[in-house]
Enzyme design. Sequence first.
Site, PDB file in Angstrom:
ATOM      1  N   ASP A   7      -2.659   8.112  -3.225  1.00 45.34           N
ATOM      2  CA  ASP A   7      -2.320   7.361  -2.243  1.00 45.34           C
ATOM      3  C   ASP A   7      -0.776   7.277  -1.991  1.00 45.34           C
ATOM      4  O   ASP A   7      -0.132   6.356  -2.636  1.00 45.34           O
ATOM      5  CB  ASP A   7      -2.870   5.850  -2.430  1.00 45.34           C
ATOM      6  CG  ASP A   7      -2.745   5.109  -1.287  1.00 45.34           C
ATOM      7  OD1 ASP A   7      -2.070   5.698  -0.219  1.00 45.34           O
ATOM      8  OD2 ASP A   7      -3.344   4.013  -0.969  1.00 45.34           O
ATOM      9  N   LEU A  64      -0.585  17.364  -0.806  1.00 48.52           N
ATOM     10  CA  LEU A  64      -1.515  18.041  -1.422  1.00 48.52           C
ATOM     11  C   LEU A  64      -2.048  17.310  -2.536  1.00 48.52           C
ATOM     12  O   LEU A  64      -1.303  16.521  -2.982  1.00 48.52           O
ATOM     13  CB  LEU A  64      -0.913  19.617  -1.931  1.00 48.52           C
ATOM     14  CG  LEU A  64      -0.168  20.518  -0.850  1.00 48.52           C
ATOM     15  CD1 LEU A  64       0.329  21.533  -1.703  1.00 48.52           C
ATOM     16  CD2 LEU A  64      -1.241  21.024   0.009  1.00 48.52           C
ATOM     17  N   ARG A  92       1.516   4.054  -0.209  1.00 52.56           N
ATOM     18  CA  ARG A  92       1.913   2.868  -0.940  1.00 52.56           C
ATOM     19  C   ARG A  92       3.272   3.110  -1.798  1.00 52.56           C
ATOM     20  O   ARG A  92       3.722   2.118  -2.076  1.00 52.56           O
ATOM     21  CB  ARG A  92       0.810   2.110  -1.766  1.00 52.56           C
ATOM     22  CG  ARG A  92      -0.404   1.863  -1.031  1.00 52.56           C
ATOM     23  CD  ARG A  92      -1.090   0.793  -2.014  1.00 52.56           C
ATOM     24  NE  ARG A  92      -1.564   0.885  -3.169  1.00 52.56           N
ATOM     25  CZ  ARG A  92      -2.551   1.739  -3.774  1.00 52.56           C
ATOM     26  NH1 ARG A  92      -3.346   1.623  -2.876  1.00 52.56           N
ATOM     27  NH2 ARG A  92      -2.847   2.051  -5.052  1.00 52.56           N
TER      28      ARG A  92
END
Length: 326
Positions: free
Chosen positions: A222, A258, A225
Amino acid sequence: MEPVQSDQTTLENSTNDDSNPPVLSKNARKKLLKQQRFEANKAQKKAAIKEQKQRKLEEKRREWDEKLASISEEEKAKLIQSRIELRRERMEKVLEEREKKIERLTRAKEEGQKIIIDLEFSDLMTPNEIHSLVQQIMYCYAVNGKSPLPGHLWLTGCRGEIETQLQRLPGFGKWTIEKESRSYVEALQDQKDNLVYLTADAETVLDELDPKKIYIIGGLVDRNRWKGLTRKKAQDQGIQTAKLPIGNYLKMLSSQVLTVNQVVEILLKFLETRDWKTAFFQVIPQRKRHEAEAEVEEGNSEEDGSGESKKKCIEQSSTDDGNLST
């Protein structure tokens, strides 16, 4: 599969020292909801696939029983013996392939390119994100075992929830891989000058892989964030940074992001071919890129089908007697 930022490492993250993530934007919340729906449907799809496989297995057994019932005892004995011999041959082939993999992985511990997956970010991820990272690590190990020139893989900062989930993988305790609860700085303090953290925000572009260097991939899911986090971490530790030369060969349709397993596979493919473009085209999904120079035909034929390849690789890894156990 969730992206882990960085050209290569995939992942990048916030420069805030505060461990609390910032409030998500409207767009980020939409992406999060989409991912949550995906995770909710994934279990149902998995159960449906399992049920379909079970039906096919039962159908094959029924056909086998019907065939045996329709032939003489002599023919039945020959057919059964033929099947036993076929299974034996398959098993011998599997054992032979497994031994070759073990030999390659053992040799890689002595002379292979050192690649570290940094697992010190588990406190910044949700349980689902940790699960996703564990799946990526499993694929990293599987593809490394299949590579003709495998790397010497390390897991550092392997503790807490991520270690618990890794321990649940079949045969994890027998993996030919270095597992360290300590950080890479502590585990390899005498080689700090050779550590190179791969991050998309680095200024240095990686042209070659130096066998003396130890390349670090941030294990974080993620990017939304935690932008810039891996680069800041490396800078604070006085460690070199570098990025994959993706921009020299491709134009990404989105950001140059990636997953961990894609970065590992690109490095392994480069070790095998010594060609970045070939490595990128064989690993990066076509939906995420197009060529920088309009040579589309050259690369497209080599790629896609990677999803099916990945699925087969993971299935083999999870069933191959403890994931290439030694």
